[in-house]
Motif scaffolding. Structure first.
Motif, mmCIF file in Angstrom:
data_model
loop_
_atom_site.group_PDB
_atom_site.id
_atom_site.type_symbol
_atom_site.label_atom_id
_atom_site.label_comp_id
_atom_site.label_asym_id
_atom_site.label_seq_id
_atom_site.Cartn_x
_atom_site.Cartn_y
_atom_site.Cartn_z
ATOM 1 N N THR A 151 1.464 -1.072 -0.074
ATOM 2 C CA THR A 151 -0.467 -0.232 0.253
ATOM 3 C C THR A 151 0.946 1.035 0.046
ATOM 4 O OG1 THR A 151 -1.788 -0.833 1.559
ATOM 5 C CG2 THR A 151 -2.185 0.538 1.528
ATOM 6 N N ALA A 152 1.845 1.593 0.487
ATOM 7 C CA ALA A 152 2.695 2.776 0.809
ATOM 8 C C ALA A 152 4.099 2.371 0.160
ATOM 9 C CB ALA A 152 2.766 2.569 2.127
ATOM 10 N N LEU A 153 4.244 1.635 -0.767
ATOM 11 C CA LEU A 153 5.740 1.295 -0.625
ATOM 12 C C LEU A 153 6.298 3.242 -1.355
ATOM 13 C CD1 LEU A 153 8.244 -0.441 -1.043
ATOM 14 C CD2 LEU A 153 7.784 -1.265 -3.335
ATOM 15 N N PHE A 154 7.405 3.033 -0.198
ATOM 16 C CA PHE A 154 7.994 4.652 -1.403
ATOM 17 C C PHE A 154 9.464 3.842 -0.734
ATOM 18 C CE2 PHE A 154 9.581 8.829 -1.397
ATOM 19 C CZ PHE A 154 8.811 9.368 -2.519
ATOM 20 N N LEU A 155 10.023 3.896 -2.029
ATOM 21 C CA LEU A 155 11.194 3.369 -1.868
ATOM 22 C C LEU A 155 12.829 4.280 -1.819
ATOM 23 C CD1 LEU A 155 12.041 -0.268 -2.985
ATOM 24 C CD2 LEU A 155 12.567 0.528 -0.482
ATOM 25 N N ALA C 15 7.733 6.782 3.591
ATOM 26 C CA ALA C 15 8.774 6.001 3.154
ATOM 27 C C ALA C 15 9.446 5.359 4.438
ATOM 28 C CB ALA C 15 10.463 7.759 3.336
ATOM 29 N N PHE C 16 9.096 6.337 5.813
ATOM 30 C CA PHE C 16 9.369 6.250 7.261
ATOM 31 C C PHE C 16 8.638 4.762 7.135
ATOM 32 C CE2 PHE C 16 8.407 5.160 11.310
ATOM 33 C CZ PHE C 16 8.990 4.570 11.735
ATOM 34 N N SER C 17 7.043 4.470 6.597
ATOM 35 C CA SER C 17 6.932 3.248 6.580
ATOM 36 C C SER C 17 7.574 2.303 5.892
ATOM 37 C CB SER C 17 5.092 3.452 6.041
ATOM 38 O OG SER C 17 4.404 4.480 6.899
ATOM 39 N N THR C 18 7.867 2.453 5.049
ATOM 40 C CA THR C 18 8.784 1.202 4.245
ATOM 41 C C THR C 18 10.057 0.853 4.737
ATOM 42 O OG1 THR C 18 7.669 2.389 2.241
ATOM 43 C CG2 THR C 18 9.604 0.999 1.836
ATOM 44 N N LEU C 92 9.269 9.820 15.269
ATOM 45 C CA LEU C 92 8.774 11.421 15.725
ATOM 46 C C LEU C 92 9.493 12.208 14.519
ATOM 47 C CD1 LEU C 92 9.401 10.885 19.193
ATOM 48 C CD2 LEU C 92 6.561 10.987 18.219
ATOM 49 N N TYR C 93 10.794 11.367 13.822
ATOM 50 C CA TYR C 93 11.187 12.926 13.102
ATOM 51 C C TYR C 93 10.154 13.016 12.306
ATOM 52 C CZ TYR C 93 15.234 12.711 9.333
ATOM 53 O OH TYR C 93 15.515 13.995 8.976
ATOM 54 N N ALA C 94 9.436 11.974 11.817
ATOM 55 C CA ALA C 94 9.059 12.256 10.182
ATOM 56 C C ALA C 94 7.781 12.999 10.748
ATOM 57 C CB ALA C 94 8.112 10.959 9.954
ATOM 58 N N LEU C 95 7.173 13.001 11.250
ATOM 59 C CA LEU C 95 6.704 14.321 11.875
ATOM 60 C C LEU C 95 6.749 15.199 12.257
ATOM 61 C CD1 LEU C 95 4.183 12.195 14.382
ATOM 62 C CD2 LEU C 95 3.645 12.309 12.291
ATOM 63 N N THR C 96 8.256 15.744 12.033
ATOM 64 C CA THR C 96 8.896 17.224 12.187
ATOM 65 C C THR C 96 8.742 18.263 10.820
ATOM 66 O OG1 THR C 96 10.788 16.717 12.237
ATOM 67 C CG2 THR C 96 10.237 16.554 14.223
ATOM 68 N N GLY C 97 8.185 17.130 10.114
ATOM 69 C CA GLY C 97 7.924 17.481 8.469
ATOM 70 C C GLY C 97 9.851 17.953 7.936
ATOM 71 N N PRO C 98 10.825 16.807 8.043
ATOM 72 C CA PRO C 98 11.812 17.253 7.348
ATOM 73 C C PRO C 98 11.778 17.387 5.971
ATOM 74 C CG PRO C 98 12.154 14.917 7.480
ATOM 75 C CD PRO C 98 10.338 15.155 7.809
ATOM 76 N N ASP C 99 12.902 17.704 4.987
ATOM 77 C CA ASP C 99 12.808 17.780 3.721
ATOM 78 C C ASP C 99 12.776 16.340 3.028
ATOM 79 O OD1 ASP C 99 13.874 20.283 3.032
ATOM 80 O OD2 ASP C 99 15.443 20.220 3.384
ATOM 81 N N LEU C 100 11.951 15.811 1.947
ATOM 82 C CA LEU C 100 12.580 14.765 1.574
ATOM 83 C C LEU C 100 13.347 14.212 1.465
ATOM 84 C CD1 LEU C 100 10.397 12.140 0.954
ATOM 85 C CD2 LEU C 100 10.665 13.113 -1.330
ATOM 86 N N SER C 101 14.927 14.551 1.308
ATOM 87 C CA SER C 101 15.332 14.233 0.447
ATOM 88 C C SER C 101 16.196 13.625 1.669
ATOM 89 C CB SER C 101 16.335 15.198 -0.509
ATOM 90 O OG SER C 101 16.677 16.248 0.897
ATOM 91 N N MET C 102 16.875 14.752 2.696
ATOM 92 C CA MET C 102 17.013 14.132 3.911
ATOM 93 C C MET C 102 16.815 13.652 4.578
ATOM 94 S SD MET C 102 19.575 16.206 4.999
ATOM 95 C CE MET C 102 19.624 16.067 6.445
ATOM 96 N N ALA C 103 15.471 13.311 4.542
ATOM 97 C CA ALA C 103 14.853 11.575 5.132
ATOM 98 C C ALA C 103 15.280 11.045 4.627
ATOM 99 C CB ALA C 103 13.224 11.996 5.060
ATOM 100 N N VAL C 111 19.085 1.950 7.566
ATOM 101 C CA VAL C 111 18.626 0.396 7.291
ATOM 102 C C VAL C 111 19.592 -0.383 6.162
ATOM 103 C CG1 VAL C 111 16.861 -0.803 5.433
ATOM 104 C CG2 VAL C 111 15.952 1.480 6.587
ATOM 105 N N GLY C 112 20.848 0.558 5.671
ATOM 106 C CA GLY C 112 21.860 -0.805 5.255
ATOM 107 C C GLY C 112 22.672 -0.782 5.888
#
Lengths: 155, 155, 155
Positions: A151-155, C15-18, C92-103, C111-112
Motif C-alpha cells: 500500500t505504502a511502498l516508497f523507496l 518512506a518511513f513506513s517502507t 517522531l522525526y517523520a512528524l517534524t516535517g523534514p525535507d524528503l531528501s534528508m529523510a 537500513v543499509g
C-alpha cells in the motif's frame, strides 16, 4: 495511505490501540513473573538484590542461575522479539485503512497466539504447541507487513 | 479518541515526543557504555572483536565474561523491557487527549524513574532503590494503559 | 511540529513506513535464523523442544549452548537495541516535517548499515566492519533525535 488522517480516528485504530495495549501489558507481566520467581527461588543476578530476601546468611550463594527463572526470562525475550514488531507494523498497518473485520482478525489472532505461547512456554507444554503459537504470530505480522509494503511502498 | 487529530499537534504530543526521545537516547547510551566496558576490561563476546584492543597476544583469552560488562548489559535489557512499553503505551495515551498537567506528570515520573534505575544499577546502589525505581516506572505505564483501555476500548 | 497532520500523509511518512517495515522484517528473520541453527546444530534451550528433532535418544544432551546459535542471538539482541530506537525516533522525526531528501538519506543509511551489520556479525567478518556499521546506525538515529528535540522540545 491517502486516507490516513481519517483512519487514525477510526474503529481500526481504536482496535489497534486496544489489542496493542493488552499484549504489551501481557509482556510487562513477564517482568513481575521474573521478580516473583527470583524471590521464591532465591536466585538473583546481583549481590545487592539478595537482601530483598534475607540479610543474615552468606548472601553470595543467592547470586545464581535458576532454571525456572531462566525459562521465564527466555519467554520474556521472545515476547520482546515478536510483540514489538507487531506493534510497529500493526500501527503502520492500521494507517493503511484495512477493512475492520480483516484488521480485527489479524489483531485477535496475534494476541491470542502470544497468550498461548506464554502459557506453553512457562508450563513447558510439549511441542509443537509453542512452535505453532510462535509461527502463527510471526505469520500474522508478516501478513500485515505485506499490506503495508504493497500500500505504502516508497523507496 | 475522537479528538486525536487535534491532539497530535498539541502540547501533550510535543511533550511525549520530547520525553520519549530523551529516554530512548538514555537507553542507547547503554550500548556505548557496554562498548566502553568491553574495551577497558578487555572482555568480548566474539573472537573477531578482540583485535579492537591488541592483535599481538593470544586473543582467545579476551573472549570472556566480565561481571561489570554483564551488569551494564542487564541494565540495558531492563531498559528494553520497560522503556519500549512506555513508548508504545505513551504514544496511544497521548492520542487519548489527557490533561497536559497529568500527561507531563506521567512522562516526567517515568523518565526520572529510569534515570534513577540506571544509576542504581550501574553503581550497585543498595536495594530497594533500584526496585522502587523499577516499580514506579511500571506503575506509571500501567496508569497510562488504564486510560487508553478505558478511553479507546474496542475488542 | 505544526505541520504534522499534513506530514502523516506525505512522502516522508510513506518512506518511513517502507523503511521501518523492511528493517523490522529483517530483525524478525533473526528469529527464523536462530530456529534454523537450533535445528541443524541440535542445540536447544528447553527440554521440550528437543523432540522437534528426534525423540528416540537421550534428549537431554541436546539442551546445550552452541556458539553459532549464540552468535545469531547476539546479532538479534543488537538489532532490538538499535532498530527499535530507530523506529521510535524515526516516527517522531517523520512528524517534524523534514525535507524528503534528508529523510530518505537518514532512512537509507540506517537500513543499509543494519544489513551490513547483520552480514558482518553472522559471517564473523573481521573488525572494524561491524563496529562501523553499528556506529553509523547509531549516529543516524542520534541525528534524527537532534532534529526532534530542536523542533519539538517541550519539557
Amino acid at each position: 495511505m491517502a486516507e490516513v488522517v481519517h483512519m487514525i480516528d477510526s474503529d481500526v485504530f481504536l482496535a489497534f490501540s486496544t489489542y496493542a495495549t493488552i499484549v504489551v501489558l501481557k509482556m510487562m507481566l513477564m517482568s513481575l513473573m521474573t521478580a516473583y520467581f527470583r524471590m521464591t527461588k532465591q536466585a538473583f543476578s546481583n549481590l545487592e538484590d539478595t537482601n530483598l530476601v534475607k540479610a543474615t546468611e552468606d548472601r553470595k550463594k543467592f547470586v545464581r542461575v535458576d532454571p525456572d527463572v531462566e525459562r521465564v526470562r527466555r519467554c520474556h525475550l521472545n515476547d520482546l522479539e515478536n510483540i514489538i514488531p507487531f506493534v510497529v507494523i500493526g500501527l503502520l498497518y492500521a494507517l493503511t485503512g484495512p477493512d475492520l473485520s480483516m484488521a480485527l482478525l489479524h489483531f485477535r489472532v496475534f494476541v491470542g497466539s502470544r497468550f498461548v505461547h506464554t502459557v506453553a512456554y512457562v508450563m513447558a507444554v510439549p511441542q509443537p504447541t509453542r512452535a505453532l503459537a510462535f509461527g502463527i504470530g510471526l505469520f500474522t505480522t508478516f501478513s500485515m507487513a505485506y499490506r503495508v509494503l504493497t500500500t505504502a511502498l516508497f523507496l
